[in-house]
Design an enzyme around this catalytic site. Structure first.
Site, mmCIF file in Angstrom:
data_model
loop_
_atom_site.group_PDB
_atom_site.id
_atom_site.type_symbol
_atom_site.label_atom_id
_atom_site.label_comp_id
_atom_site.label_asym_id
_atom_site.label_seq_id
_atom_site.Cartn_x
_atom_site.Cartn_y
_atom_site.Cartn_z
ATOM 1 C CG ASN A 1 20.907 -15.330 26.256
ATOM 2 O OD1 ASN A 1 20.893 -16.381 25.625
ATOM 3 N ND2 ASN A 1 21.799 -14.431 26.075
ATOM 4 C CG LEU B 1 14.758 -13.588 20.977
ATOM 5 C CD1 LEU B 1 14.752 -14.328 22.208
ATOM 6 C CD2 LEU B 1 14.024 -14.279 19.870
ATOM 7 C CG HIS C 1 26.505 -12.925 27.287
ATOM 8 N ND1 HIS C 1 26.871 -12.896 26.030
ATOM 9 C CD2 HIS C 1 27.751 -12.105 27.644
ATOM 10 C CE1 HIS C 1 27.464 -11.951 25.563
ATOM 11 N NE2 HIS C 1 28.061 -11.410 26.351
ATOM 12 N N GLY D 1 25.031 -26.668 20.323
ATOM 13 C CA GLY D 1 23.967 -27.234 21.337
ATOM 14 C C GLY D 1 24.461 -27.820 22.618
ATOM 15 C CB THR D 2 27.617 -27.765 24.474
ATOM 16 O OG1 THR D 2 27.963 -26.390 24.668
ATOM 17 C CG2 THR D 2 28.366 -28.138 23.327
#
EC number: 2.1.2.2
Length: 198
Positions: A109, A96, A111, A20-21
């Site tokens: 998102n 998703l 990446h 969770g950074t």
């Protein structure tokens, strides 16, 4: 990362599967606007970060659902209940489906590659194995095809001699945080146009 100003109605959700950074960067930047964090791994530290910050958490165990569509339908129902206008994938490792994507005005998102190179899992390791001299970070709109949606922002990061996955990720993470925070702000400022769906 300094707190940013968004209007109160600019509510967004984060989906996360890991430490969770990226979530923390968004929490630090927009603490009043992050409405909920969803996750698929009960032990993900991202969910603990959210709880410590007082942000509601919606954890769903994939093993309790018969297929991806059923899982995504339930996840979408839970996330939509918070009235969010944007969903952010921040280290979320599930693909998703349209069942989820079609429920929200936009899903973005982050990446760790210069898309379209190295879509999917282990992008950093694959770049190293290929002998690349440069990789980077991409923020993009999510579509059904993995890591194939329109690019919002990209930034190159040099691969240094002797780099490992860990050392390269250490330099990629600050870039991810900065680009993701900026993208959320630009979305709510009306500067980004999501792809048409349906």
């Amino acid at each position: 990362m300094p707190e940013r100003c968004l209007p109160p109605e600019a509510r967004f959700a984060v989906l996360a599967s890991g430490s969770g950074t990226n979530l923390q960067a968004l929490l630090d930047a927009y603490p009043a606007n992050l409405a909920v964090v969803g996750g698929d791994r009960e032990d993900a530290f991202a969910l603990e970060r959210a709880r410590r910050a007082g942000v509601p958490v919606e954890y769903l165990d994939p093993a309790e659902f018969s297929d991806r569509e059923e899982y995504d339908a339930e996840l979408a129902d839970r996330i939509a209940a918070y009235g969010v206008a944007l969903v952010v994938g921040a280290g979320y490792m599930r693909i998703l489906t349209p069942v989820f994507l079609d429920r929200f005005p936009a899903v973005i998102n982050v990446h760790p590659s210069l898309l379209p190179k190295y879509r999917g899992l282990n992008a950093v390791g694959r770049a190293l194995e290929a002998g690349e001299r440069v990789t980077g970070v991409t923020v993009h709109f999510m579509v059904e095809e993995v890591d194939a949606g329109p690019v919002i922002a990209q930034e190159e990061v040099e691969i240094l001699p002797g780099d490992t996955v860990e050392s390269l990720l250490e330099r990629l993470h600050p870039v991810e945080h900065r680009l993701l925070v900026r993208a959320v702000g630009e979305y709510f400022a009306g500067k980004l146009t999501p792809p048409r769906r349906g």
